[in-house]
Every structure is written in C-alpha cells, then in structure tokens.
Design a protein around this motif. Structure first.
Motif, mmCIF file in Angstrom:
data_model
loop_
_atom_site.group_PDB
_atom_site.id
_atom_site.type_symbol
_atom_site.label_atom_id
_atom_site.label_comp_id
_atom_site.label_asym_id
_atom_site.label_seq_id
_atom_site.Cartn_x
_atom_site.Cartn_y
_atom_site.Cartn_z
ATOM 1 N N HIS A 47 0.837 -1.208 0.000
ATOM 2 C CA HIS A 47 0.000 0.000 0.000
ATOM 3 C C HIS A 47 0.867 1.252 0.000
ATOM 4 O O HIS A 47 2.003 1.241 0.477
ATOM 5 C CB HIS A 47 -1.018 -0.001 1.142
ATOM 6 C CG HIS A 47 -0.444 0.153 2.526
ATOM 7 N ND1 HIS A 47 -0.310 1.376 3.134
ATOM 8 C CD2 HIS A 47 0.000 -0.745 3.425
ATOM 9 C CE1 HIS A 47 0.196 1.229 4.351
ATOM 10 N NE2 HIS A 47 0.401 -0.054 4.557
ATOM 11 N N ASP A 75 6.245 3.045 5.909
ATOM 12 C CA ASP A 75 5.035 2.208 5.940
ATOM 13 C C ASP A 75 4.014 2.813 4.987
ATOM 14 O O ASP A 75 3.403 3.810 5.314
ATOM 15 C CB ASP A 75 4.483 2.156 7.367
ATOM 16 C CG ASP A 75 3.183 1.364 7.467
ATOM 17 O OD1 ASP A 75 2.733 0.807 6.461
ATOM 18 O OD2 ASP A 75 2.603 1.341 8.576
ATOM 19 N N GLU A 102 -5.120 1.499 2.991
ATOM 20 C CA GLU A 102 -4.847 0.404 3.934
ATOM 21 C C GLU A 102 -4.871 0.910 5.361
ATOM 22 O O GLU A 102 -5.339 0.234 6.266
ATOM 23 C CB GLU A 102 -3.498 -0.243 3.609
ATOM 24 C CG GLU A 102 -3.258 -1.581 4.317
ATOM 25 C CD GLU A 102 -2.761 -1.468 5.750
ATOM 26 O OE1 GLU A 102 -2.910 -2.440 6.513
ATOM 27 O OE2 GLU A 102 -2.228 -0.399 6.130
ATOM 28 N N GLU A 103 -4.353 2.128 5.554
ATOM 29 C CA GLU A 103 -4.241 2.653 6.920
ATOM 30 C C GLU A 103 -5.598 2.947 7.556
ATOM 31 O O GLU A 103 -5.674 3.177 8.759
ATOM 32 C CB GLU A 103 -3.364 3.924 6.934
ATOM 33 C CG GLU A 103 -1.911 3.687 6.520
ATOM 34 C CD GLU A 103 -1.134 2.791 7.484
ATOM 35 O OE1 GLU A 103 -1.694 2.385 8.517
ATOM 36 O OE2 GLU A 103 0.033 2.491 7.197
ATOM 37 N N HIS A 121 4.678 4.270 12.048
ATOM 38 C CA HIS A 121 3.593 5.267 12.061
ATOM 39 C C HIS A 121 4.005 6.605 12.679
ATOM 40 O O HIS A 121 3.173 7.494 12.832
ATOM 41 C CB HIS A 121 2.327 4.751 12.746
ATOM 42 C CG HIS A 121 1.533 3.840 11.873
ATOM 43 N ND1 HIS A 121 0.179 3.633 12.027
ATOM 44 C CD2 HIS A 121 1.892 3.071 10.831
ATOM 45 C CE1 HIS A 121 -0.242 2.777 11.117
ATOM 46 N NE2 HIS A 121 0.785 2.412 10.383
HETATM 47 ZN ZN LIG Z 1 0.721 1.033 8.617
#
Ligand SMILES: [Zn+2]
Length: 472
Positions: free
Chosen positions: A113, A273, A302-303, A444
């Motif tokens: 992602h 990420d 995705e998050e 994150h």
């Molecule tokens: Zn993530």
C-alpha cells in the motif's frame, strides 16, 4: 598456524538440528552489498518524490513507463513479455508482466500500500483565532498525536474546482518553500497536560496547522489574517474558500529521506510504511523475468481499513485481473485459485528500548532480512488470514533458492495489541497469501527507521516470488 579444532558431536548435532540465524551482514555477498547500495539510493529518491498515494502513483508510473510498461486497454490482446499497468483514480496502481504460462495457471502477486498516516485537512479548514490563521485537520490512520506537534510540515494534495479542473499542491517540497507546523504547550505551563496519558495529552481537535499571522493591509474589517491568507491562495492557486470543499489536502512531515547512523546502515524517513514494500514490489516487478504472469498492486486506504474505491477491498483489482484473464478466455476464479500473493507490508522491528511489548524469540530483528508473518491480527489472531503451513513451506523454498536473507516475524506480545494488512482481503478472494515485509522502528511516527539490508532483501524476496515457477 593453529590446527582447525575438531567439531564435537554436540557441535555437529547443534548445526544439524537447531535454527540459529546469523545477522544478515554475516551472510551478505559483495555483489549483494553493491546492489543494496544502489537500490537504497533509488528508494530514498522515490520516498522524497512520493509523500502521498497520488504522488507515489505518479512516481511509480514514471519508473514503469521508463521500463516499457504501457497503459492496459480492455479487450486488447496480450502476449508473453508484455508489460501493462492501470491507474485506479490516481490513487492506486496495478501492473502486470505477462508470462509464457497461461493465466489459468495463476499469477504471482505482490500487494503493498502507498498511503501513510498523515493529517488531512477538513473540508472547511481555514479559520482565524486571535489574529493567527490555522487549518483544521482530521488525522488519517493510526497515529500517535503527540508526535505530530512542533515538527515542520508540508502541504500536499489536490484541489478540484467545480468545473472539474485540478490544481496540484506540493508546498514545502520545493527549495525555498515555506513550511507549516502545529504548536504545543511550553513546559512552564504544561503541568496539567503532563499529567494526562499520552493518548489524551494532544486531543485530535488541537492538531491545528499554523498557516499565517500577517493581517490584510489597510483594512478595518474582521479576520484580516484569514483574509490575507485567502488572498495569497487566490493569487497562487486561483481558488476561493469554497473550493476547499472539493479538495484533498494533507499535512505531511517535511523530513527528507536520509541515512541514519555513523555506519549509514539505516534509512530515516516519513512514509516507510508502506512505501518501503511498495517500492520493493514495484522495483522487483520492473526487474523480473517471470514464467507465470507477475502482478503488482499498490493500493490506497490500507491505513484506514482498505475501504473505499481505491482500497484493496475495491473491485477495481478484480476488474483489472478479469480484464487480463479475458484476453485468454480464462475465468477469473480459476486464475485466483492457482495464484500466490505476498502481502507486502511492514512489520514491527524488535526495539531494545521497549522490550516489554515484544516477545523476543518471535520478533523481527533489524538486519535479519525480509520478515514473514504467518499471521497478523490481534488477541487470538482475530482479523488474520493465517497462511497455511503448505504456503509457508513453499515461500521458504522460493526464498532460500534465491539466497534471500529472511526471518519469521510477529508484531509483538500476544496481548500487547495487534494490527492487520491487506492479506485478509486477498485471501478472501481465494488467493493463497502470506504477509512479508520490512521490519520498522517507530512505525507510524512522522519519522520512521528501517535497515538498508532489510529493504534490499525485501526487493530480492519479491523478485524471487514473481519469478517462482508453478509447482506441479
Ligand atoms: Zn501502517
């Protein structure tokens, strides 16, 4: 010279029976070391060019087109060796290299992602309070709010005018651009705030981005700072306040990707990420020569749960795959049931500063290579697709045959929390799926850290999967 010591019976049995891994640097060939260096420099450039999913799509398409990929037109015949892609609404990208094997034999797939945690602007963001102007934000993804104050921020995204025309914003990315920030309380007056738990000390509604302070000149009216900002925005972008309604703007950290450590063995950046796995999946696809068709999807959302038209749950992926299958008159479901997917997403790296939340024997270690997660999820594997032993064995074979440095990984202690990836949405499509990705420190956070060796081994692992032959 001393005579080589004879191995004891215990040593021999230890070697034969135990699973003791060495640090990746003890297993890295000179050739891999040189390739790793080149790879990581290109990855850092990709990061700096790609601070949002839209920018990641633009960067990825440019890289793919330079390597012969062309937009896929529905109904057009495809031959082995053809390289095609389709962009989904500017926010997700699907690419394929057509193999000599028929699509009825399945495809080798990597799904990553390209969205990352950030601060989205609300649809009526601009306000003035006590002669300072701010943007209201609503955070996107699971972030720790206290980490996002008092850091430099850039503003990225698009504004779509009522007539459909689009304005691209990337303010802070250019040399000499202004930046933005969010204030925090001074320690002298922070007595009460300091008593609060981390999750409550900075409420979501206080994540307001400071955007200006100079009043509109020679004016007696109200909110002169806001008016002056609107005037500047109108001059620069041709917009009025109402146009924020159809804008997607976000504040992202203004850090550039850089080497970390005296030995330069790590990369610090915003957005590892999951751009670290997205870039690995993309670069591996551009470099691979597959027997089976190889497919890469770089998904959005995705998050926030893979929802929405550009997320991994969207039928846009199935449509792309069935358009490919139709060129060979193959039912999509037949292709899916024989396919293999790496859900390429980051995992947590064991952090010796926070040993309490990790179970060390099953955690991914920095510099031990690509981390495979048989399952993700939380509290009793809830929400995990839990790959089969058969699939894990197959991936072990593929990675070992390609000399990939890899390790098993679990996010953290059983009861410490948990997380998910797109794996479950691929598995629900009847595709054998395994999670695999780069271990990350400070996941994150506005500035995350990964190891160069792990980045490169993830690329190498994804390439091995794309090139894996069907096992009869
Ligand atoms: Zn993530």
């Amino acid at each position: 010279m001393e005579e080589a010591k004879k191995k004891s019976a215990g040593d021999l049995r230890r070697e034969a029976l135990r699973y003791d891994q060495k640090n990746g640097y003890d297993r890295l060939s000179a050739g891999d070391e040189a390739a790793m260096r080149t790879y990581c420099e290109a990855y850092k450039k990709f990061l700096d060019d790609s601070k949002t999913e839209r920018e990641a799509v633009v960067s990825a398409v440019a890289l793919a087109e330079a390597r012969g990929f062309r937009p896929f037109t529905r109904g057009k015949a495809l031959n082995a060796g053809d390289k095609v892609y389709r962009v989904n609404r500017g926010k997700a990208l699907m690419l394929a290299v057509i193999g000599a094997e028929p699509l009825s034999a399945g495809v080798n797939l990597c799904a990553a992602h390209i969205d990352s945690p950030r601060l989205d602007l609300k649809q009526k963001p601009l306000y003035e309070d006590t002669e300072l102007a701010f943007f209201k934000t609503h955070y996107y993804g699971g972030l720790r709010k206290y980490q996002w104050v008092t850091i430099p921020l850039e503003l990225h995204g698009i504004i779509v005018l009522k007539d459909g025309s689009q304005i691209t914003v990337a303010l802070g990315a250019g040399a000499g651009d202004p930046l933005f920030t969010i204030d925090d309380l001074l320690p002298h007056l922070g007595t009460e705030q300091s008593k609060k738990p981390l999750s409550e000390a900075i409420p979501g509604e206080s994540l307001n981005v400071l955007v200006g302070s100079r009043p509109f000149k020679d004016d007696e009216g109200s909110e002169r700072v806001k008016l002056a900002i609107l005037d500047l925005l109108n001059e620069k972008y041709g917009i009025v306040e109402e146009d924020f309604i159809s804008a997607e703007l976000c504040a992202v950290p203004a850090f550039r990707a850089c080497d970390i450590g005296f030995d330069r063995s790590l990369i610090g950046s915003y957005g590892h990420d999951d751009r670290v796995c997205a870039y690995a999946s993309l670069a591996a696809l551009l470099d691979c020569s597959p027997a089976r068709t190889a497919v890469c999807i770089l998904a959005d959302k995705e998050e926030i749960g893979s929802e929405g038209v550009s997320g991994m749950k969207s039928a846009a992926f199935d449509t792309f795959m069935s358009d490919l299958c139709e060129t060979q008159h193959t039912p999509l479901k037949v292709c899916y049931e024989h396919s293999l997917c790496m859900s390429a997403d980051v995992t947590a790296a064991y952090d010796p500063n926070f040993p309490d939340v990790f179970e060390k024997r099953n955690s991914a270690l920095v510099n031990y290579g690509l981390g495979l997660c048989k399952y993700t999820g939380a509290r009793g594997k809830s929400g995990a697709s839990d790959a089969s032993a058969e699939l894990v064995a197959k991936i072990r074979r593929i990675l070992d045959d390609a000399d990939v440095v890899w390790q098993m990984a679990e996010l953290g202690k059983v009861d410490a929390g948990g997380g998910g990836t797109v794996a479950v949405y691929m598995a629900e499509r009847d595709i054998d799926t395994l999670d695999a990705g780069v271990p990350v420190l400070s996941m994150h956070a506005p500035f995350e850290t990964v190891s160069k060796l792990d980045c490169y081994m993830t690329y190498k692992g994804m390439k091995a999967v794309y090139e894996a032959k069907e096992e009869k």
